[in-house]
Design a protein around this motif. Structure first.
Motif, PDB file in Angstrom:
ATOM      1  N   ALA A   7     -20.021  75.808 -63.803  1.00  0.00           N
ATOM      2  CA  ALA A   7     -19.188  74.656 -63.447  1.00  0.00           C
ATOM      3  C   ALA A   7     -17.740  75.079 -63.268  1.00  0.00           C
ATOM      4  CB  ALA A   7     -19.285  73.603 -64.541  1.00  0.00           C
ATOM      5  N   SER A   8     -17.056  74.333 -62.453  1.00  0.00           N
ATOM      6  CA  SER A   8     -15.622  74.571 -62.288  1.00  0.00           C
ATOM      7  C   SER A   8     -14.889  74.114 -63.537  1.00  0.00           C
ATOM      8  CB  SER A   8     -15.077  73.796 -61.090  1.00  0.00           C
ATOM      9  OG  SER A   8     -15.640  74.277 -59.900  1.00  0.00           O
ATOM     10  N   LYS A   9     -13.894  74.848 -63.900  1.00  0.00           N
ATOM     11  CA  LYS A   9     -13.058  74.469 -65.035  1.00  0.00           C
ATOM     12  C   LYS A   9     -11.793  73.846 -64.461  1.00  0.00           C
ATOM     13  CE  LYS A   9     -10.761  76.225 -69.123  1.00  0.00           C
ATOM     14  NZ  LYS A   9     -10.403  77.387 -69.913  1.00  0.00           N
ATOM     15  N   THR A  10     -11.445  72.676 -64.923  1.00  0.00           N
ATOM     16  CA  THR A  10     -10.236  72.017 -64.437  1.00  0.00           C
ATOM     17  C   THR A  10      -9.029  72.628 -65.123  1.00  0.00           C
ATOM     18  OG1 THR A  10     -11.461  69.980 -64.102  1.00  0.00           O
ATOM     19  CG2 THR A  10      -9.058  69.816 -64.171  1.00  0.00           C
ATOM     20  N   PRO A  11      -8.140  73.231 -64.353  1.00  0.00           N
ATOM     21  CA  PRO A  11      -6.959  73.851 -64.973  1.00  0.00           C
ATOM     22  C   PRO A  11      -5.902  72.803 -65.315  1.00  0.00           C
ATOM     23  CG  PRO A  11      -6.836  74.086 -62.610  1.00  0.00           C
ATOM     24  CD  PRO A  11      -8.161  73.415 -62.911  1.00  0.00           C
ATOM     25  N   SER A  12      -5.039  73.167 -66.205  1.00  0.00           N
ATOM     26  CA  SER A  12      -3.868  72.330 -66.484  1.00  0.00           C
ATOM     27  C   SER A  12      -2.640  73.228 -66.381  1.00  0.00           C
ATOM     28  CB  SER A  12      -3.960  71.702 -67.874  1.00  0.00           C
ATOM     29  OG  SER A  12      -4.010  72.706 -68.855  1.00  0.00           O
ATOM     30  N   ILE A  13      -1.570  72.652 -65.910  1.00  0.00           N
ATOM     31  CA  ILE A  13      -0.319  73.400 -65.749  1.00  0.00           C
ATOM     32  C   ILE A  13       0.573  73.089 -66.934  1.00  0.00           C
ATOM     33  CG2 ILE A  13       1.722  73.728 -64.302  1.00  0.00           C
ATOM     34  CD1 ILE A  13      -0.003  72.877 -61.892  1.00  0.00           C
ATOM     35  N   ILE A  26       9.571  76.992 -64.938  1.00  0.00           N
ATOM     36  CA  ILE A  26       8.498  77.971 -65.077  1.00  0.00           C
ATOM     37  C   ILE A  26       7.198  77.200 -65.251  1.00  0.00           C
ATOM     38  CG2 ILE A  26       7.573  79.838 -66.485  1.00  0.00           C
ATOM     39  CD1 ILE A  26      10.494  80.484 -67.267  1.00  0.00           C
ATOM     40  N   LEU A  27       6.247  77.461 -64.356  1.00  0.00           N
ATOM     41  CA  LEU A  27       4.947  76.793 -64.397  1.00  0.00           C
ATOM     42  C   LEU A  27       3.880  77.834 -64.713  1.00  0.00           C
ATOM     43  CD1 LEU A  27       5.307  74.654 -61.152  1.00  0.00           C
ATOM     44  CD2 LEU A  27       5.853  74.009 -63.499  1.00  0.00           C
ATOM     45  N   ASN A  28       2.984  77.481 -65.624  1.00  0.00           N
ATOM     46  CA  ASN A  28       1.929  78.397 -66.053  1.00  0.00           C
ATOM     47  C   ASN A  28       0.568  77.764 -65.826  1.00  0.00           C
ATOM     48  OD1 ASN A  28       3.758  80.359 -67.380  1.00  0.00           O
ATOM     49  ND2 ASN A  28       4.166  78.614 -68.710  1.00  0.00           N
ATOM     50  N   ALA A  29      -0.301  78.489 -65.126  1.00  0.00           N
ATOM     51  CA  ALA A  29      -1.708  78.111 -65.043  1.00  0.00           C
ATOM     52  C   ALA A  29      -2.405  78.771 -66.225  1.00  0.00           C
ATOM     53  CB  ALA A  29      -2.301  78.575 -63.723  1.00  0.00           C
ATOM     54  N   PRO A  30      -3.533  78.231 -66.652  1.00  0.00           N
ATOM     55  CA  PRO A  30      -4.213  78.830 -67.810  1.00  0.00           C
ATOM     56  C   PRO A  30      -4.698  80.244 -67.519  1.00  0.00           C
ATOM     57  CG  PRO A  30      -5.508  77.022 -66.891  1.00  0.00           C
ATOM     58  CD  PRO A  30      -4.220  77.062 -66.139  1.00  0.00           C
ATOM     59  N   ALA A  31      -4.727  81.064 -68.536  1.00  0.00           N
ATOM     60  CA  ALA A  31      -5.196  82.452 -68.407  1.00  0.00           C
ATOM     61  C   ALA A  31      -6.718  82.469 -68.292  1.00  0.00           C
ATOM     62  CB  ALA A  31      -4.745  83.253 -69.623  1.00  0.00           C
ATOM     63  N   THR A  43       0.536  84.068 -56.146  1.00  0.00           N
ATOM     64  CA  THR A  43      -0.842  84.341 -56.567  1.00  0.00           C
ATOM     65  C   THR A  43      -0.910  84.831 -58.014  1.00  0.00           C
ATOM     66  OG1 THR A  43      -0.691  86.574 -55.639  1.00  0.00           O
ATOM     67  CG2 THR A  43      -1.639  84.862 -54.214  1.00  0.00           C
ATOM     68  N   SER A  44       0.131  84.594 -58.777  1.00  0.00           N
ATOM     69  CA  SER A  44       0.123  84.973 -60.191  1.00  0.00           C
ATOM     70  C   SER A  44      -0.130  83.741 -61.052  1.00  0.00           C
ATOM     71  CB  SER A  44       1.453  85.628 -60.573  1.00  0.00           C
ATOM     72  OG  SER A  44       2.493  84.687 -60.486  1.00  0.00           O
ATOM     73  N   ALA A  45      -0.394  83.956 -62.320  1.00  0.00           N
ATOM     74  CA  ALA A  45      -0.644  82.836 -63.232  1.00  0.00           C
ATOM     75  C   ALA A  45       0.619  82.041 -63.523  1.00  0.00           C
ATOM     76  CB  ALA A  45      -1.253  83.353 -64.529  1.00  0.00           C
ATOM     77  N   THR A  46       1.793  82.653 -63.317  1.00  0.00           N
ATOM     78  CA  THR A  46       3.070  82.003 -63.612  1.00  0.00           C
ATOM     79  C   THR A  46       3.926  81.931 -62.359  1.00  0.00           C
ATOM     80  OG1 THR A  46       3.017  82.778 -65.896  1.00  0.00           O
ATOM     81  CG2 THR A  46       5.164  82.149 -65.023  1.00  0.00           C
ATOM     82  N   VAL A  47       4.560  80.785 -62.176  1.00  0.00           N
ATOM     83  CA  VAL A  47       5.480  80.585 -61.059  1.00  0.00           C
ATOM     84  C   VAL A  47       6.848  80.271 -61.641  1.00  0.00           C
ATOM     85  CG1 VAL A  47       6.083  79.074 -59.129  1.00  0.00           C
ATOM     86  CG2 VAL A  47       3.721  79.776 -59.464  1.00  0.00           C
ATOM     87  N   THR A  56       0.971  72.750 -56.645  1.00  0.00           N
ATOM     88  CA  THR A  56      -0.473  72.721 -56.810  1.00  0.00           C
ATOM     89  C   THR A  56      -0.947  74.150 -57.045  1.00  0.00           C
ATOM     90  OG1 THR A  56      -0.642  70.851 -55.291  1.00  0.00           O
ATOM     91  CG2 THR A  56      -2.660  72.093 -55.697  1.00  0.00           C
ATOM     92  N   VAL A  57      -1.870  74.308 -57.997  1.00  0.00           N
ATOM     93  CA  VAL A  57      -2.499  75.607 -58.214  1.00  0.00           C
ATOM     94  C   VAL A  57      -4.011  75.431 -58.106  1.00  0.00           C
ATOM     95  CG1 VAL A  57      -2.602  75.441 -60.746  1.00  0.00           C
ATOM     96  CG2 VAL A  57      -2.607  77.691 -59.645  1.00  0.00           C
ATOM     97  N   THR A  58      -4.625  76.338 -57.393  1.00  0.00           N
ATOM     98  CA  THR A  58      -6.087  76.409 -57.331  1.00  0.00           C
ATOM     99  C   THR A  58      -6.486  77.706 -58.010  1.00  0.00           C
ATOM    100  OG1 THR A  58      -6.135  75.170 -55.261  1.00  0.00           O
ATOM    101  CG2 THR A  58      -8.105  76.442 -55.819  1.00  0.00           C
TER     102      THR A  58
END
Length: 176
Positions: A7-13, A26-31, A43-47, A56-58
């Motif tokens: 299943a897809s995991k829904t990320p949170s920022i 500074i925005l972080n997608a989950p590791a 294309t990194s985990a952190t912006v 938006t992060v995919t």
């Protein structure tokens, strides 16, 4: 062979969603994902950004499943303080400097933390103000403490009976 559905995991920022001019968000997608694709091309985990807007992060996991999250980032303006008051006074009096009212905190170059100060020495006074968003702004004002004049009377102080004395005050004064 058993079949497993990934299943897809829904990320949170997470991170800083509101920032002040001159700073950044500074925005972080989950590791734990194999790839990250942000709406700004990163294309990194952190912006790290200085631009407000919706980000938006995919993310893609090791099974190729994706999830998407959005976050609004707000840029807060820095306050633009002003100083009003009396900037030039005569020796023995205090100047009066008043910073823009309604801000959260004030810090003057002389260490005072009130919105108004009354300096009694010449110099440049700077106030740094902070608004409710934690953003700061500064302004400086020159204060002049003018020396009092030292009058000297010159002339003829001793005269004979019937003669007129001649007394002179220094020239260049505004009034006598």
């Amino acid at each position: 062979m058993p079949f497993t559905l990934s299943a897809s995991k829904t990320p949170s920022i997470t991170g800083t969603f509101s920032f002040c001019q001159g700073s950044n968000a500074i925005l972080n997608a989950p590791a734990g994902f194999t790839s990250y694709n942000w709406s700004n091309g990163s294309t990194s985990a952190t912006v790290n950004t200085v631009n407000p807007g919706t980000y938006t992060v995919t993310v893609t996991n090791s099974n190729g499943c994706t999830g998407t999250a959005n976050q609004v980032v707000t840029l807060n303006p820095n306050p633009t303080p002003a100083i009003t008051g009396t900037f030039a006074v005569c020796q023995g009096f205090n100047a009066a400097l008043n910073a823009t009212a309604g801000l959260n905190s004030y810090l003057w170059s002389n260490g005072a933390t009130a919105a108004s100060i009354t300096p009694n020495t010449s110099g440049t006074y700077t106030v740094t103000v902070t608004n409710s968003n934690g953003c700061t702004g500064s302004i400086s004002q020159l204060v002049t403490i003018n020396p009092n004049p030292t009058p000297a009377i010159t002339g003829t102080f001793t005269v004979c009976s019937g003669a007129a004395a001649s007394l002179n005050a220094p020239a260049g004064m505004a009034s006598y």
